[in-house]
Design a protein around this motif. Structure first.
Motif, PDB file in Angstrom:
ATOM      1  N   ILE A   5       0.855  -1.184   0.000  1.00 22.01           N
ATOM      2  CA  ILE A   5       0.000   0.000   0.000  1.00 22.01           C
ATOM      3  C   ILE A   5       0.889   1.231   0.000  1.00 22.01           C
ATOM      4  CG2 ILE A   5      -1.661   1.355   1.341  1.00 22.01           C
ATOM      5  CD1 ILE A   5      -2.830  -1.240   2.360  1.00 22.01           C
ATOM      6  N   VAL A   6       0.593   2.151  -0.893  1.00 20.80           N
ATOM      7  CA  VAL A   6       1.254   3.446  -0.936  1.00 20.80           C
ATOM      8  C   VAL A   6       0.169   4.493  -0.715  1.00 20.80           C
ATOM      9  CG1 VAL A   6       2.594   5.066  -2.335  1.00 20.80           C
ATOM     10  CG2 VAL A   6       2.934   2.601  -2.614  1.00 20.80           C
ATOM     11  N   LEU A   7       0.384   5.361   0.245  1.00 26.14           N
ATOM     12  CA  LEU A   7      -0.581   6.418   0.496  1.00 26.14           C
ATOM     13  C   LEU A   7      -0.337   7.542  -0.503  1.00 26.14           C
ATOM     14  CD1 LEU A   7      -0.375   6.547   4.389  1.00 26.14           C
ATOM     15  CD2 LEU A   7      -1.973   5.273   2.961  1.00 26.14           C
ATOM     16  N   VAL A   8      -1.350   7.857  -1.301  1.00 25.34           N
ATOM     17  CA  VAL A   8      -1.253   8.935  -2.272  1.00 25.34           C
ATOM     18  C   VAL A   8      -2.256  10.001  -1.850  1.00 25.34           C
ATOM     19  CG1 VAL A   8      -1.429   9.609  -4.695  1.00 25.34           C
ATOM     20  CG2 VAL A   8      -0.581   7.322  -4.089  1.00 25.34           C
ATOM     21  N   MET A  38       1.242   2.153   9.775  1.00 27.83           N
ATOM     22  CA  MET A  38       2.214   1.118   9.424  1.00 27.83           C
ATOM     23  C   MET A  38       3.435   1.680   8.709  1.00 27.83           C
ATOM     24  SD  MET A  38       0.779  -1.503  10.705  1.00 27.83           S
ATOM     25  CE  MET A  38       1.725  -2.846  10.058  1.00 27.83           C
ATOM     26  N   HIS A  39       3.684   2.979   8.809  1.00 25.93           N
ATOM     27  CA  HIS A  39       4.845   3.614   8.173  1.00 25.93           C
ATOM     28  C   HIS A  39       4.915   3.294   6.685  1.00 25.93           C
ATOM     29  CE1 HIS A  39       6.134   4.743  12.150  1.00 25.93           C
ATOM     30  NE2 HIS A  39       6.028   3.491  12.520  1.00 25.93           N
ATOM     31  N   ARG A  40       3.819   3.526   6.028  1.00 25.55           N
ATOM     32  CA  ARG A  40       3.738   3.253   4.593  1.00 25.55           C
ATOM     33  C   ARG A  40       4.332   4.408   3.789  1.00 25.55           C
ATOM     34  NH1 ARG A  40       1.075  -1.305   4.273  1.00 25.55           N
ATOM     35  NH2 ARG A  40      -0.591  -1.787   5.712  1.00 25.55           N
ATOM     36  N   PRO A  41       4.818   4.115   2.570  1.00 21.27           N
ATOM     37  CA  PRO A  41       5.290   5.203   1.711  1.00 21.27           C
ATOM     38  C   PRO A  41       4.154   6.179   1.441  1.00 21.27           C
ATOM     39  CG  PRO A  41       5.877   3.066   0.805  1.00 21.27           C
ATOM     40  CD  PRO A  41       4.960   2.806   1.958  1.00 21.27           C
ATOM     41  N   HIS A  42       4.511   7.447   1.300  1.00 22.23           N
ATOM     42  CA  HIS A  42       3.506   8.497   1.157  1.00 22.23           C
ATOM     43  C   HIS A  42       3.920   9.422   0.021  1.00 22.23           C
ATOM     44  CE1 HIS A  42       1.979  12.530   2.860  1.00 22.23           C
ATOM     45  NE2 HIS A  42       1.042  12.007   2.126  1.00 22.23           N
ATOM     46  N   ALA A  43       3.042   9.615  -0.944  1.00 23.40           N
ATOM     47  CA  ALA A  43       3.297  10.533  -2.054  1.00 23.40           C
ATOM     48  C   ALA A  43       2.195  11.580  -2.081  1.00 23.40           C
ATOM     49  CB  ALA A  43       3.327   9.772  -3.378  1.00 23.40           C
ATOM     50  N   ARG A  53       5.794  13.694 -11.621  1.00 28.90           N
ATOM     51  CA  ARG A  53       6.884  12.758 -11.899  1.00 28.90           C
ATOM     52  C   ARG A  53       7.515  12.266 -10.587  1.00 28.90           C
ATOM     53  NH1 ARG A  53       9.877  13.659 -17.186  1.00 28.90           N
ATOM     54  NH2 ARG A  53       8.318  14.569 -18.527  1.00 28.90           N
ATOM     55  N   VAL A  54       7.715  13.182  -9.652  1.00 27.36           N
ATOM     56  CA  VAL A  54       8.273  12.803  -8.349  1.00 27.36           C
ATOM     57  C   VAL A  54       7.336  11.822  -7.657  1.00 27.36           C
ATOM     58  CG1 VAL A  54       8.941  13.644  -6.064  1.00 27.36           C
ATOM     59  CG2 VAL A  54       9.563  14.948  -8.103  1.00 27.36           C
ATOM     60  N   SER A  55       6.043  12.136  -7.660  1.00 23.37           N
ATOM     61  CA  SER A  55       5.065  11.247  -7.024  1.00 23.37           C
ATOM     62  C   SER A  55       5.040   9.876  -7.685  1.00 23.37           C
ATOM     63  CB  SER A  55       3.660  11.870  -7.070  1.00 23.37           C
ATOM     64  OG  SER A  55       3.623  13.059  -6.326  1.00 23.37           O
ATOM     65  N   LEU A  56       5.083   9.839  -9.007  1.00 24.81           N
ATOM     66  CA  LEU A  56       5.084   8.555  -9.722  1.00 24.81           C
ATOM     67  C   LEU A  56       6.306   7.722  -9.360  1.00 24.81           C
ATOM     68  CD1 LEU A  56       3.792   9.647 -13.241  1.00 24.81           C
ATOM     69  CD2 LEU A  56       2.625   8.161 -11.594  1.00 24.81           C
ATOM     70  N   LYS A  57       7.459   8.368  -9.209  1.00 26.14           N
ATOM     71  CA  LYS A  57       8.659   7.618  -8.831  1.00 26.14           C
ATOM     72  C   LYS A  57       8.542   7.090  -7.400  1.00 26.14           C
ATOM     73  CE  LYS A  57      11.933  10.540 -10.048  1.00 26.14           C
ATOM     74  NZ  LYS A  57      13.244  11.096 -10.419  1.00 26.14           N
ATOM     75  N   ILE A  58       7.948   7.855  -6.496  1.00 28.56           N
ATOM     76  CA  ILE A  58       7.745   7.377  -5.119  1.00 28.56           C
ATOM     77  C   ILE A  58       6.842   6.145  -5.134  1.00 28.56           C
ATOM     78  CG2 ILE A  58       6.657   7.921  -2.901  1.00 28.56           C
ATOM     79  CD1 ILE A  58       7.602  10.865  -3.366  1.00 28.56           C
TER      80      ILE A  58
END
Length: 125
Positions: A5-8, A38-43, A53-58
């Motif tokens: 899961i990535v939080l967008v 759960m300390h998920r990646p966040h964009a 582009r930065v968000s897509l790479k995250i």
């Protein structure tokens, strides 16, 4: 939950964006802990192309790091085909960055930049 899961987070309130606290409140209570704690990646999703582009790479990096080929890595050097590379940037003349030793981390950051730019020097004077 065994899926990556990535939080967008949408940045524009007119497009449904809000703070992480607001988004958490909108999420069913039974899922809030497993998604937001759960300390998920966040964009943050912004409408300007450069920021997208930065968000897509995250997002891509977070998902790739969950695959067997990259599970042992902590980051990936992702790039988009036509984006500028740091190697293509330079100063037209010598530039000195003056840093204050009273600013923790400033000298380290300036020295890191100086490694990438031949005409950049760092001064603490």
């Amino acid at each position: 939950m065994n899926k990556p899961i990535v939080l967008v987070q949408e940045a524009d309130p007119t497009k449904g964006g809000g703070t992480m606290e607001e988004l958490r409140e909108d999420c069913p209570e039974t899922l809030q802990r497993s998604i937001f704690e759960m300390h998920r990646p966040h964009a943050v999703w912004m409408r300007a192309e450069e920021f997208q582009r930065v968000s897509l790479k995250i997002i891509a990096e977070a998902l790739l790091l969950c695959t067997p080929a990259y599970m042992n890595k902590v980051s990936l050097p992702l790039c988009i085909a036509d984006e500028p590379r740091i190697a293509s940037f330079d100063f037209s003349k010598q530039v000195t960055v003056r840093v204050s030793l009273a600013n923790p981390g400033a000298e380290d950051l300036a020295n890191e930049l100086a490694k990438s730019f031949a005409r950049l020097t760092v001064s603490t004077a």
